[in-house]
Design a protein around this motif. Structure first.
Motif, PDB file in Angstrom:
ATOM      1  N   TYR A 295       0.822  -1.216   0.000  1.00 41.58           N
ATOM      2  CA  TYR A 295       0.000   0.000   0.000  1.00 41.58           C
ATOM      3  C   TYR A 295       0.858   1.269   0.000  1.00 41.58           C
ATOM      4  O   TYR A 295       0.372   2.341   0.316  1.00 41.58           O
ATOM      5  CB  TYR A 295      -0.925   0.008   1.214  1.00 41.58           C
ATOM      6  CG  TYR A 295      -1.741  -1.252   1.362  1.00 41.58           C
ATOM      7  CD1 TYR A 295      -2.929  -1.428   0.655  1.00 41.58           C
ATOM      8  CD2 TYR A 295      -1.324  -2.273   2.196  1.00 41.58           C
ATOM      9  CE1 TYR A 295      -3.683  -2.586   0.788  1.00 41.58           C
ATOM     10  CE2 TYR A 295      -2.065  -3.441   2.342  1.00 41.58           C
ATOM     11  CZ  TYR A 295      -3.240  -3.588   1.623  1.00 41.58           C
ATOM     12  OH  TYR A 295      -3.969  -4.745   1.752  1.00 41.58           O
ATOM     13  N   VAL A 297       2.791   4.625  -0.670  1.00 38.47           N
ATOM     14  CA  VAL A 297       2.491   5.818  -1.459  1.00 38.47           C
ATOM     15  C   VAL A 297       3.794   6.587  -1.660  1.00 38.47           C
ATOM     16  O   VAL A 297       4.394   7.075  -0.691  1.00 38.47           O
ATOM     17  CB  VAL A 297       1.439   6.711  -0.759  1.00 38.47           C
ATOM     18  CG1 VAL A 297       1.241   8.003  -1.539  1.00 38.47           C
ATOM     19  CG2 VAL A 297       0.126   5.964  -0.601  1.00 38.47           C
ATOM     20  N   ARG A 300       5.520   9.919   0.214  1.00 35.87           N
ATOM     21  CA  ARG A 300       5.139  10.036   1.620  1.00 35.87           C
ATOM     22  C   ARG A 300       5.793   8.927   2.456  1.00 35.87           C
ATOM     23  O   ARG A 300       6.559   9.209   3.358  1.00 35.87           O
ATOM     24  CB  ARG A 300       3.615   9.990   1.773  1.00 35.87           C
ATOM     25  CG  ARG A 300       2.911  11.215   1.210  1.00 35.87           C
ATOM     26  CD  ARG A 300       1.512  11.345   1.770  1.00 35.87           C
ATOM     27  NE  ARG A 300       1.525  11.534   3.225  1.00 35.87           N
ATOM     28  CZ  ARG A 300       0.430  11.585   3.981  1.00 35.87           C
ATOM     29  NH1 ARG A 300      -0.763  11.448   3.422  1.00 35.87           N
ATOM     30  NH2 ARG A 300       0.516  11.760   5.287  1.00 35.87           N
ATOM     31  N   CYS A 301       5.489   7.677   2.118  1.00 37.53           N
ATOM     32  CA  CYS A 301       6.009   6.568   2.912  1.00 37.53           C
ATOM     33  C   CYS A 301       7.525   6.472   2.858  1.00 37.53           C
ATOM     34  O   CYS A 301       8.161   6.003   3.805  1.00 37.53           O
ATOM     35  CB  CYS A 301       5.400   5.245   2.435  1.00 37.53           C
ATOM     36  SG  CYS A 301       3.603   5.170   2.601  1.00 37.53           S
ATOM     37  N   CYS A 319       1.436   3.573  10.873  1.00 31.32           N
ATOM     38  CA  CYS A 319       1.151   3.704   9.444  1.00 31.32           C
ATOM     39  C   CYS A 319       0.543   5.081   9.207  1.00 31.32           C
ATOM     40  O   CYS A 319      -0.238   5.579  10.025  1.00 31.32           O
ATOM     41  CB  CYS A 319       0.193   2.606   8.973  1.00 31.32           C
ATOM     42  SG  CYS A 319      -0.077   2.611   7.176  1.00 31.32           S
ATOM     43  N   PHE A 321      -1.531   5.809   6.915  1.00 33.61           N
ATOM     44  CA  PHE A 321      -2.848   5.722   6.296  1.00 33.61           C
ATOM     45  C   PHE A 321      -3.758   4.788   7.093  1.00 33.61           C
ATOM     46  O   PHE A 321      -3.315   4.011   7.920  1.00 33.61           O
ATOM     47  CB  PHE A 321      -2.715   5.249   4.843  1.00 33.61           C
ATOM     48  CG  PHE A 321      -1.796   6.109   4.035  1.00 33.61           C
ATOM     49  CD1 PHE A 321      -2.228   7.320   3.527  1.00 33.61           C
ATOM     50  CD2 PHE A 321      -0.477   5.734   3.817  1.00 33.61           C
ATOM     51  CE1 PHE A 321      -1.386   8.131   2.804  1.00 33.61           C
ATOM     52  CE2 PHE A 321       0.385   6.539   3.100  1.00 33.61           C
ATOM     53  CZ  PHE A 321      -0.070   7.751   2.590  1.00 33.61           C
ATOM     54  N   ASP A 322      -5.033   4.862   6.794  1.00 34.34           N
ATOM     55  CA  ASP A 322      -6.036   4.061   7.495  1.00 34.34           C
ATOM     56  C   ASP A 322      -6.258   2.752   6.742  1.00 34.34           C
ATOM     57  O   ASP A 322      -7.169   2.622   5.932  1.00 34.34           O
ATOM     58  CB  ASP A 322      -7.343   4.854   7.609  1.00 34.34           C
ATOM     59  CG  ASP A 322      -8.320   4.198   8.567  1.00 34.34           C
ATOM     60  OD1 ASP A 322      -7.875   3.326   9.351  1.00 34.34           O
ATOM     61  OD2 ASP A 322      -9.511   4.534   8.535  1.00 34.34           O
ATOM     62  N   ILE A 323      -5.387   1.779   7.020  1.00 36.08           N
ATOM     63  CA  ILE A 323      -5.445   0.472   6.360  1.00 36.08           C
ATOM     64  C   ILE A 323      -6.203  -0.499   7.264  1.00 36.08           C
ATOM     65  O   ILE A 323      -6.084  -0.455   8.488  1.00 36.08           O
ATOM     66  CB  ILE A 323      -4.028  -0.067   6.099  1.00 36.08           C
ATOM     67  CG1 ILE A 323      -3.214   0.946   5.293  1.00 36.08           C
ATOM     68  CG2 ILE A 323      -4.065  -1.400   5.385  1.00 36.08           C
ATOM     69  CD1 ILE A 323      -3.716   1.189   3.910  1.00 36.08           C
ATOM     70  N   THR A 327      -9.049  -3.847   3.268  1.00 37.36           N
ATOM     71  CA  THR A 327      -8.456  -3.058   2.195  1.00 37.36           C
ATOM     72  C   THR A 327      -7.818  -3.987   1.172  1.00 37.36           C
ATOM     73  O   THR A 327      -6.905  -4.742   1.507  1.00 37.36           O
ATOM     74  CB  THR A 327      -7.394  -2.096   2.743  1.00 37.36           C
ATOM     75  OG1 THR A 327      -7.970  -1.285   3.771  1.00 37.36           O
ATOM     76  CG2 THR A 327      -6.854  -1.202   1.639  1.00 37.36           C
TER      77      THR A 327
END
Length: 343
Positions: A295, A297, A300-301, A319, A321-323, A327
């Motif tokens: 996942y 990005v 960013r990551c 994390c 993001f909202d994984i 997902t």
């Protein structure tokens, strides 16, 4: 009630020919009275080093506890002298090591090794210690305990040696038992017996347990709370039920998706985690799991370290993001994973 054990901002490094290995980086967690906490992760994620640091058993050199705090019932273990620490090791905090064959002394009988701890910490006479050692071997399920007391480690099977290690660990009724891969290299039948034994003794004695393993099945069965480590860091922490039902970090998702589960549909396919763990001699200002993440990005990551943030009550995940478990993996990454396995 305050926690039994509090580990705060622990940093451990090893000096090698290839550079400094950042084995544990800013690790913080706690264990409550009577609680079982599991630490999971791949080999090299920092699980065992964290446990050895609690006991201050890191070999110096090449290892070094750079900074942090380890408080046990309010006492700072990192500030204690070696003499003071000897009264805690094997007495109030005990450890079951990963390989009993290399942890037991090959030139001493198992009885002598159990009795030594009882005589030192419990101030028992030789006769009292021998009687207690026989009781302990019987408790852990070793038949003909009085006769086997005179035997040496090489005369026991792998499962029986592990039982001896548990008997040694529990000999002084410790408040905290650290079990580092207690079922490694054991067949599933013996593994189940060892885990059942630890659970039963924990309930009877009220001992807290820190269970270190790479087996999510063991964690699901044994732990009240789970800590997931990757590249020397905690990347997720939650209750066992919450972690299995609602994982929020891609690495945890990867571990769960690559592990068979009895409650899954028969058609469920296992998805491996691609790539290899990072080189811990190099610290980068990015998510350590980014090169393997399905996942990720770009921009960013790979440019910032995700903080360990609260994502639900008593649930932390590192994390950006909202994984969640629902997902879907992007089709191109899923195809790449499948190709890597087939090759």
């Amino acid at each position: 009630m305050p926690p039994l054990l509090e580990v705060g901002n622990l940093v451990v490094q090893f000096t090698t020919q290839d550079g400094i290995v950042h084995a544990v980086n800013d690790v913080s967690f706690h264990i409550d009275q009577g609680e079982t906490v599991g630490i999971v992760g791949e080999s090299g994620s920092g699980k065992s080093v964290t446990a050895l640091s609690i006991m201050r058993l890191i070999p110096e050199p090449p290892g070094r506890i750079v900074e942090g705090s380890v408080r046990f019932v309010g006492d700072e273990l990192l500030d204690l002298s070696e003499e003071e620490l000897r009264h805690i090791r094997g007495n109030r905090i005990a450890m079951i090591f990963q390989d009993p064959m290399t942890s037991l002394n090959p030139v001493l009988s198992v009885g002598r090794q159990i009795m030594e701890s009882l005589e030192l910490h419990m101030h028992m006479s030789s006769r009292e210690a021998r009687h207690r050692a026989i009781e302990l071997l019987e408790v852990v399920g070793i038949p003909s305990a009085s006769r086997r007391l005179q035997d040496y480690p090489h005369q026991f099977s792998g499962g029986m040696r592990q039982r001896v290690m548990i008997a040694m660990g529990l000999s002084c009724n410790p408040e905290l038992l650290i079990a580092d891969e207690p079922t490694t290299a054991l067949d599933v039948t013996i593994q189940a017996q060892i885990l059942e034994l630890i659970n039963r003794l924990k309930d009877e004695l009220g001992t807290s347990v820190l269970l270190i393993t790479h087996d999510l099945g063991v964690v699901a069965r044994m732990a009240d709370r789970v800590i997931v480590m990757y590249a020397g860091q905690i990347v997720e922490e939650a209750s066992t039920e919450e972690l299995f039902d609602n994982p929020r970090m891609p690495y945890t998702l990867g571990l769960l998706r690559s592990t068979p589960r009895l409650d899954e549909e028969e058609s469920q396919t296992l998805t491996p985690i691609r790539g290899l763990p990072p080189d811990l001699t190099t610290l980068v200002e990015a998510c350590p799991f980014a090169p393997r993440c399905d996942y990720v990005v770009a921009g960013r990551c790979d440019q910032q370290v995700p903080p360990l943030r609260i994502v639900a009550p008593e649930h932390r995940a590192a994390c950006l993001f909202d994984i969640s478990i629902d997902t879907p993996i992007p089709a191109n990454k899923l195809r790449q994973n499948t190709e890597e396995v087939s090759s």
